[in-house]
Write an enzyme that holds these catalytic residues in place. Structure first.
Site, PDB file in Angstrom:
ATOM      1  N   GLU A  83       0.832  -1.212   0.000  1.00  0.00           N
ATOM      2  CA  GLU A  83       0.000   0.000   0.000  1.00  0.00           C
ATOM      3  C   GLU A  83       0.866   1.260   0.000  1.00  0.00           C
ATOM      4  O   GLU A  83       0.505   2.282   0.601  1.00  0.00           O
ATOM      5  CB  GLU A  83      -0.984  -0.024   1.162  1.00  0.00           C
ATOM      6  CG  GLU A  83      -1.986  -1.159   1.032  1.00  0.00           C
ATOM      7  CD  GLU A  83      -3.306  -0.916   1.758  1.00  0.00           C
ATOM      8  OE1 GLU A  83      -3.584   0.222   2.150  1.00  0.00           O
ATOM      9  OE2 GLU A  83      -4.056  -1.902   1.909  1.00  0.00           O
ATOM     10  N   HIS A 138      -5.484   2.054   0.896  1.00  0.00           N
ATOM     11  CA  HIS A 138      -4.872   2.973  -0.064  1.00  0.00           C
ATOM     12  C   HIS A 138      -4.945   2.372  -1.458  1.00  0.00           C
ATOM     13  O   HIS A 138      -4.477   1.254  -1.678  1.00  0.00           O
ATOM     14  CB  HIS A 138      -3.406   3.240   0.314  1.00  0.00           C
ATOM     15  CG  HIS A 138      -3.249   3.767   1.707  1.00  0.00           C
ATOM     16  ND1 HIS A 138      -3.305   2.940   2.801  1.00  0.00           N
ATOM     17  CD2 HIS A 138      -3.064   5.029   2.166  1.00  0.00           C
ATOM     18  CE1 HIS A 138      -3.149   3.683   3.896  1.00  0.00           C
ATOM     19  NE2 HIS A 138      -3.002   4.945   3.535  1.00  0.00           N
ATOM     20  N   LYS A 163      -9.927   5.107   7.411  1.00  0.00           N
ATOM     21  CA  LYS A 163      -9.144   5.945   6.495  1.00  0.00           C
ATOM     22  C   LYS A 163      -9.163   5.317   5.102  1.00  0.00           C
ATOM     23  O   LYS A 163      -8.893   4.123   4.943  1.00  0.00           O
ATOM     24  CB  LYS A 163      -7.699   6.079   6.971  1.00  0.00           C
ATOM     25  CG  LYS A 163      -6.813   6.875   6.003  1.00  0.00           C
ATOM     26  CD  LYS A 163      -5.349   6.849   6.427  1.00  0.00           C
ATOM     27  CE  LYS A 163      -4.485   7.556   5.392  1.00  0.00           C
ATOM     28  NZ  LYS A 163      -3.043   7.399   5.655  1.00  0.00           N
TER      29      LYS A 163
END
Length: 239
Positions: A83, A138, A163
Site C-alpha cells: 500500500e 490505499h 481511512k
C-alpha cells in the site's frame, strides 16, 4: 457525526486535524523531525516506522523516547509495500513493533484493512489497552467504483477510525470520494479520506466540509503523492 479525538487533539467543525508524517530512517533523525513538528502548528504526528532502516532492532525505550519528546499525539504506522510503504509485511516483526507501540501508549495505531484478520490477536491487544485503531486502505492506481462497499466493509471491523485514500483519474473521481465520505460520515466512526496526487489536492483542504476529520501536510519530504506543505495547507484552510 462522531468527532475524531487523538490524544489531546480533537477535530473542529469543518476544520480537520493536521498530521505531519515523520519519515526518519534512524531514531536520531526521527527525533529531529519530531522537534521540528513540535514547533509547528500541526496537530498530530504520524510516525512512519516503515522508514526505519533498523526496524528489526526497535526497542520499547526507542518508542518511549519519541513519545517523551513529542509534544503532539503520535499515530504509529507501518505502511506496507503493498500500500505504498517502504517495507513488505513481516508478521512477526509487525506484531513485535506494534506491541511496543501499544505498550508505550501511542495515540493510535494504523492497521491496513487487508491485515485485520491476519493480525487479529494484535487488534485484540490494542482494544484491551484502549489504543485507538485506524483501519486504512490505499488505492494507488485508481478510485474504486464501489467505494460504498469499501467504506461499509471497513465499518464492520472493530476499528475506531476509517481511512481511505484513492488515486483519482478525473475530477469526477474526486467528487465521488467526497460524496461517499459525506454519505458515511454519520455512520458512527470518524473518517479520514483523501484523493492523492495533484488532481486530488482539493480533498486535503475541503475534505473537512464533507466529514473527513484529518488531513496530512509536510514539513519536508512528502510520504504520499499530493501532500501540501504545512504553511500552504494552513493558509488554504483558513481562507
Amino acid at each position: 457525526m462522531t468527532t475524531l479525538t487523538l490524544g489531546t487533539a480533537t477535530a473542529g467543525q469543518n476544520r480537520p486535524l493536521i498530521a505531519v508524517p515523520v519519515t526518519g530512517t534512524t531514531i536520531s533523525a526521527v527525533l529531529g523531525q519530531v522537534e521540528q513538528i513540535n514547533e509547528s502548528r500541526a496537530d498530530v504526528i504520524e510516525w512512519r516506522v516503515d522508514y526505519l532502516t533498523d526496524l528489526v532492532n526497535l526497542r520499547a525505550a526507542d518508542v518511549q523516547t519519541i513519545l517523551f519528546n513529542a509534544d503532539k499525539p503520535v499515530i504509529f504506522t507501518w505502511r506496507t509495500a503493498a500500500e505504498g510503504g517502504q517495507r513488505p509485511f513481516d508478521i512477526a516483526l509487525y506484531e513485535l513493533v506494534y506491541r511496543l507501540a501499544i505498550k508505550t501508549g501511542v495515540a493510535a495505531i494504523d492497521i491496513e484493512h487487508q491485515l485485520f484478520t491476519e493480525v487479529a490477536d494484535l487488534v485484540v491487544d490494542a482494544r484491551a489497552a484502549q489504543v485507538p485503531i485506524i483501519n486504512s486502505q490505499h488505492f494507488f492506481t485508481d478510485t474504486p467504483t464501489n467505494l460504498d462497499q469499501v467504506f461499509g466493509q471497513a465499518l464492520t471491523t472493530v476499528a475506531d477510525v476509517i481511512k481511505v485514500a484513492t488515486m483519482p483519474q478525473t475530477d469526477g473521481d474526486v467528487d465521488y470520494l467526497l460524496a461517499t465520505n459525506q454519505q458515511f460520515a454519520t455512520e458512527g466512526k470518524p473518517l479520514i479520506t483523501m484523493a492523492m496526487g495533484e488532481l486530488g489536492q482539493r480533498t486535503r483542504t475541503i475534505g473537512g466540509r464533507n466529514g473527513s476529520q484529518l488531513t496530512f501536510a509536510t514539513l519536508g519530504a512528502a510520504s504520499a503523492p499530493g501532500q501540501l506543505d504545512l504553511a500552504t495547507l494552513l493558509t488554504l484552510l483558513e481562507d
